[in-house]
Design a protein around this motif. Structure first.
Motif, PDB file in Angstrom:
ATOM      1  N   GLY A 170      48.269  41.376  25.431  1.00  0.00           N
ATOM      2  CA  GLY A 170      47.540  41.296  26.693  1.00  0.00           C
ATOM      3  C   GLY A 170      46.102  41.757  26.564  1.00  0.00           C
ATOM      4  O   GLY A 170      45.226  41.320  27.325  1.00  0.00           O
ATOM      5  N   LEU A 171      45.844  42.633  25.593  1.00  0.00           N
ATOM      6  CA  LEU A 171      44.483  43.129  25.374  1.00  0.00           C
ATOM      7  C   LEU A 171      43.746  42.344  24.294  1.00  0.00           C
ATOM      8  O   LEU A 171      42.515  42.255  24.325  1.00  0.00           O
ATOM      9  N   THR A 172      44.483  41.786  23.344  1.00  0.00           N
ATOM     10  CA  THR A 172      43.823  41.153  22.191  1.00  0.00           C
ATOM     11  C   THR A 172      43.654  39.642  22.339  1.00  0.00           C
ATOM     12  O   THR A 172      42.998  39.019  21.501  1.00  0.00           O
ATOM     13  N   GLN A 173      44.220  39.052  23.374  1.00  0.00           N
ATOM     14  CA  GLN A 173      44.130  37.601  23.522  1.00  0.00           C
ATOM     15  C   GLN A 173      42.669  37.141  23.572  1.00  0.00           C
ATOM     16  O   GLN A 173      41.880  37.614  24.380  1.00  0.00           O
ATOM     17  N   GLY A 174      42.322  36.240  22.685  1.00  0.00           N
ATOM     18  CA  GLY A 174      40.970  35.705  22.631  1.00  0.00           C
ATOM     19  C   GLY A 174      39.977  36.568  21.880  1.00  0.00           C
ATOM     20  O   GLY A 174      38.836  36.147  21.663  1.00  0.00           O
ATOM     21  N   ALA A 175      40.387  37.755  21.459  1.00  0.00           N
ATOM     22  CA  ALA A 175      39.474  38.664  20.746  1.00  0.00           C
ATOM     23  C   ALA A 175      39.436  38.337  19.267  1.00  0.00           C
ATOM     24  O   ALA A 175      40.438  37.926  18.675  1.00  0.00           O
ATOM     25  N   VAL A 176      38.284  38.544  18.649  1.00  0.00           N
ATOM     26  CA  VAL A 176      38.129  38.309  17.206  1.00  0.00           C
ATOM     27  C   VAL A 176      37.611  39.547  16.485  1.00  0.00           C
ATOM     28  O   VAL A 176      37.404  39.517  15.270  1.00  0.00           O
ATOM     29  N   ALA A 177      37.391  40.630  17.217  1.00  0.00           N
ATOM     30  CA  ALA A 177      36.841  41.850  16.623  1.00  0.00           C
ATOM     31  C   ALA A 177      37.329  43.054  17.411  1.00  0.00           C
ATOM     32  O   ALA A 177      37.940  42.923  18.478  1.00  0.00           O
ATOM     33  N   THR A 178      37.043  44.234  16.857  1.00  0.00           N
ATOM     34  CA  THR A 178      37.355  45.482  17.545  1.00  0.00           C
ATOM     35  C   THR A 178      36.178  45.893  18.417  1.00  0.00           C
ATOM     36  O   THR A 178      35.022  45.859  17.974  1.00  0.00           O
ATOM     37  N   ASP A 179      36.463  46.280  19.630  1.00  0.00           N
ATOM     38  CA  ASP A 179      35.421  46.701  20.558  1.00  0.00           C
ATOM     39  C   ASP A 179      34.628  47.868  19.966  1.00  0.00           C
ATOM     40  O   ASP A 179      35.194  48.840  19.479  1.00  0.00           O
ATOM     41  N   GLY A 180      33.317  47.740  19.976  1.00  0.00           N
ATOM     42  CA  GLY A 180      32.461  48.779  19.423  1.00  0.00           C
ATOM     43  C   GLY A 180      31.047  48.261  19.238  1.00  0.00           C
ATOM     44  O   GLY A 180      30.706  47.147  19.663  1.00  0.00           O
ATOM     45  N   GLU A 181      30.230  49.059  18.578  1.00  0.00           N
ATOM     46  CA  GLU A 181      28.817  48.726  18.417  1.00  0.00           C
ATOM     47  C   GLU A 181      28.609  47.392  17.693  1.00  0.00           C
ATOM     48  O   GLU A 181      27.791  46.567  18.102  1.00  0.00           O
ATOM     49  N   THR A 182      29.365  47.175  16.606  1.00  0.00           N
ATOM     50  CA  THR A 182      29.172  45.951  15.822  1.00  0.00           C
ATOM     51  C   THR A 182      29.495  44.716  16.642  1.00  0.00           C
ATOM     52  O   THR A 182      28.718  43.752  16.683  1.00  0.00           O
ATOM     53  N   ALA A 183      30.646  44.715  17.318  1.00  0.00           N
ATOM     54  CA  ALA A 183      31.033  43.558  18.129  1.00  0.00           C
ATOM     55  C   ALA A 183      30.053  43.324  19.268  1.00  0.00           C
ATOM     56  O   ALA A 183      29.700  42.172  19.581  1.00  0.00           O
ATOM     57  N   THR A 184      29.564  44.399  19.885  1.00  0.00           N
ATOM     58  CA  THR A 184      28.612  44.261  20.983  1.00  0.00           C
ATOM     59  C   THR A 184      27.304  43.668  20.488  1.00  0.00           C
ATOM     60  O   THR A 184      26.733  42.757  21.112  1.00  0.00           O
ATOM     61  N   ARG A 185      26.826  44.159  19.350  1.00  0.00           N
ATOM     62  CA  ARG A 185      25.558  43.669  18.811  1.00  0.00           C
ATOM     63  C   ARG A 185      25.644  42.197  18.418  1.00  0.00           C
ATOM     64  O   ARG A 185      24.673  41.445  18.581  1.00  0.00           O
ATOM     65  N   LEU A 186      26.810  41.771  17.919  1.00  0.00           N
ATOM     66  CA  LEU A 186      26.968  40.389  17.483  1.00  0.00           C
ATOM     67  C   LEU A 186      27.416  39.455  18.608  1.00  0.00           C
ATOM     68  O   LEU A 186      27.463  38.237  18.425  1.00  0.00           O
ATOM     69  N   SER A 250      35.152  48.726   6.893  1.00  0.00           N
ATOM     70  CA  SER A 250      35.124  48.957   8.334  1.00  0.00           C
ATOM     71  C   SER A 250      34.530  47.732   9.019  1.00  0.00           C
ATOM     72  O   SER A 250      34.168  46.747   8.361  1.00  0.00           O
ATOM     73  N   ASP A 251      34.402  47.792  10.343  1.00  0.00           N
ATOM     74  CA  ASP A 251      33.884  46.624  11.067  1.00  0.00           C
ATOM     75  C   ASP A 251      32.428  46.308  10.721  1.00  0.00           C
ATOM     76  O   ASP A 251      31.926  45.230  11.056  1.00  0.00           O
ATOM     77  N   ILE A 252      31.778  47.205  10.021  1.00  0.00           N
ATOM     78  CA  ILE A 252      30.412  46.907   9.571  1.00  0.00           C
ATOM     79  C   ILE A 252      30.398  45.688   8.643  1.00  0.00           C
ATOM     80  O   ILE A 252      29.400  44.984   8.543  1.00  0.00           O
ATOM     81  N   GLU A 270      34.622  53.068  11.424  1.00  0.00           N
ATOM     82  CA  GLU A 270      34.668  53.916  10.234  1.00  0.00           C
ATOM     83  C   GLU A 270      35.593  55.113  10.445  1.00  0.00           C
ATOM     84  O   GLU A 270      36.287  55.542   9.512  1.00  0.00           O
ATOM     85  N   SER A 271      35.645  55.662  11.653  1.00  0.00           N
ATOM     86  CA  SER A 271      36.532  56.799  11.905  1.00  0.00           C
ATOM     87  C   SER A 271      37.994  56.417  11.713  1.00  0.00           C
ATOM     88  O   SER A 271      38.795  57.215  11.204  1.00  0.00           O
ATOM     89  N   ASP A 272      38.357  55.203  12.102  1.00  0.00           N
ATOM     90  CA  ASP A 272      39.729  54.742  11.899  1.00  0.00           C
ATOM     91  C   ASP A 272      39.994  54.482  10.421  1.00  0.00           C
ATOM     92  O   ASP A 272      41.107  54.720   9.927  1.00  0.00           O
TER      93      ASP A 272
END
Length: 406
Positions: A170-186, A250-252, A270-272
Motif C-alpha cells: 500500500g505504501l510502495t505501489q508505484g515507487a521506484v526509490a526510498t523516500d529521502g534527499e536523493t529521491a527528492t532531488r531526482l 546506499s541510495d546515493i 546510509e544509516s540503514d
C-alpha cells in the motif's frame, strides 16, 4: 567406487572453522575432512594452498543462469516463484526441480497463492510433494492478513518455510526509490523506508501466532532489524537475508539515474546501510544471497522510473561477500554459514558444510585474486550490476557437485 582426495587446502567449514588439511570423498560423499589418510587408489586434487569450502546455496534467484552460477561457485539455488509460468502448479514445480541436474540442483520455492495474486491459496502440499522446498510470496506482499495467516498455518503443518517479501504494498505501489534527499532531488516516486518495518511487524506477529517458520528474503532497514532481533529473543522461528547491494551501496548510488542501481527493495539511506552491516556482524542476518535477476538492455536502458528493478548478482556474490571478512565484520567460517549452511537449513537441506556424510558440493577459490567488476564480461545472461568498475578480490577456481567437477 570412486575416491577423490583433496589435499594441501585451507579448509573453511561453518561447523569446523578454518584449518589446513584435506577432504576425502567417496562416491560423492565426504567421508573425512582435516587430517586425512589418502588411499592408494584415490584421485588426488592438489589445492595448492587455496581455500576449499562448501559450494554456495543461493536462496532466492529469479532466473536459472547456469554459467553465472558456475562462475560464482553456486551449486544449489532456490528459485523464486515469479517466473513464466508462475510456480503454482505441481507440474511446473517438478520440471523446475529436475532441469538443472546433475550439475545444478534447483530447489523451487512454490507460489503461496495462485498466480502470486495474494488472494487464493495455491496447492502448497502438492507442490511440496513435487519438489518445492518452501513457499513464497514472490516479489510482492500478501496484503490480506487473513490469507497470509492461512499460508503460514498451512506451511507450518507441511514443515516448510514461508519466504516473504517485506514491503507494505500500500505504501510502495508505484515507487521506484526510498523516500529521502536523493529521491527528492531526482524527482523520483518514492516510498518511506517504514514500509518494510510495517510488513515485517505484521508477518512476525502472524508467524508467532501460528508457530510457522518465516524467512524474510531481504531486510534492509534499521527498524526492521530491531523487530527481528526482538522476535528472535522471543523464540519466533524467523530468519532473514540480504544481498551485497544493500550492504555496500546506499541510495546515493542512484544519484545519476543509474538504472543498474534500480533494485527491489530499493537502496536505502546510509544509516540503514550501516544498520545492515551491524546486523550481519551481530547475527541478526542469517543468509547472504545474490538476488540474481539478470535484465537485458531493453529493460534497463530506459528512464529510471520506467526501468525494471533487478541485478545480476551471482558472479559477484563471493568477492563482495569476502569484503565483509576483510573489513572484520565476520569471520570466514561465519561467512560460509551465511552463504551455504544457513540457506540450506531454511530449505531443509542436509548440506552446506564439510562434515562427513554430507554431499561433496565443493568450491575451490583464491580469496586474494584481484579483479575489476565488468558486467560486459560476465559469463551469464545479464550485465546489469550496480558494481560495474569496482575493484574486488576473490575468484572461484573450480567447483564440484556431488564429487564431480562441473
Amino acid at each position: 567406487m570412486s575416491i577423490t582426495a583433496f589435499c594441501n587446502a585451507t579448509l573453511v567449514c561453518p561447523v569446523a572453522g578454518v584449518r589446513d588439511g584435506g577432504v576425502l570423498v567417496r562416491d560423492g560423499i565426504i567421508v573425512a575432512a582435516g587430517t586425512i589418510d589418502i588411499p592408494a587408489d584415490a584421485d588426488v586434487v592438489d589445492c595448492a594452498g587455496k581455500t576449499l569450502g562448501p559450494g554456495i546455496v543461493d536462496l532466492g534467484v529469479f532466473a536459472i543462469d547456469r554459467h553465472a552460477f558456475r562462475t560464482g561457485g553456486i551449486v544449489r539455488v532456490a528459485l523464486m516463484p515469479d517466473g513464466r509460468p508462475v510456480l503454482d502448479d505441481p507440474g511446473v514445480v517438478q520440471r523446475a526441480a529436475l532441469i538443472g541436474k546433475p550439475d545444478l540442483w534447483i530447489h523451487p520455492i512454490a507460489a503461496a497463492t495462485r498466480g502470486l495474486a495474494g488472494a487464493e491459496m495455491a496447492e502448497m502440499a502438492i507442490c511440496a510433494s513435487a519438489g518445492a522446498k518452501a513457499v513464497g510470496t514472490g516479489k510482492g506482499w500478501i496484503a490480506d492478513s487473513g490469507v497470509m495467516r492461512r499460508v503460514l498455518a498451512y506451511a507450518r503443518d507441511l514443515d516448510i518455510a514461508v519466504v516473504a517479501h517485506a514491503e507494505d504494498g500500500g505504501l510502495t505501489q508505484g515507487a521506484v526509490a526510498t523516500d529521502g534527499e536523493t529521491a527528492t532531488r531526482l524527482g523520483l516516486a518514492a516510498a518511506p523506508a517504514i514500509a518494510e518495518a510495517l510488513a515485517v511487524a505484521r508477518d512476525l506477529m502472524l508467524a508467532e501466532d501460528t508457530g510457522a517458520r518465516l524467512h524474510l528474503r531481504q531486510v534492509t532497514t534499521a527498524a526492521a532489524f530491531d523487530l527481528i532481533r526482538a522476535a528472535k529473543r522471543r523464540g519466533v522461528a524467523v530468519t532473514c537475508g540480504i544481498t551485497p547491494a544493500h550492504l555496500h551501496l546506499s541510495d546515493i548510488a542512484v544519484s545519476d539515474f543509474r538504472t543498474y542501481a534500480h533494485l527491489s527493495p530499493p537502496l536505502r539511506a546510509e544509516s540503514d546501510r550501516q544498520a545492515a552491516l551491524a546486523a550481519v556482524a551481530d547475527g541478526t542476518i542469517d543468509v547472504l544471497a545474490s538476488g540474481h535477476d539478470p535484465k537485458g538492455p531493453e529493460e534497463k536502458r530506459l528512464p529510471f522510473a520506467d526501468s525494471t528493478p533487478g541485478m545480476a548478482g551471482a558472479e559477484t556474490l563471493l568477492p563482495l561477500a569476502l569484503m565483509l571478512v576483510r573489513d572484520g565484520r565476520v569471520t570466514l567460517d561465519r561467512l560460509f554459514a551465511l552463504l551455504a549452511a544457513n540457506p540450506a537449513r531454511v530449505l531443509g537441506l542436509d548440506t552446506g558444510t564439510l562434515e562427513p556424510g554430507k554431499a561433496a558440493d565443493l568450491m575451490l577459490f583464491d580469496a586474494d585474486t584481484p579483479w575489476q567488476v565488468d558486467g560486459t564480461a560476465f559469463s551469464g545472461g545479464g550485465a546489469n550490476t550496480p558494481f560495474d568498475g569496482l575493484p574486488v578480490q576473490g575468484r572461484v577456481l573450480r567447483v564440484w557437485k556431488g564429487g564431480r567437477e562441473i
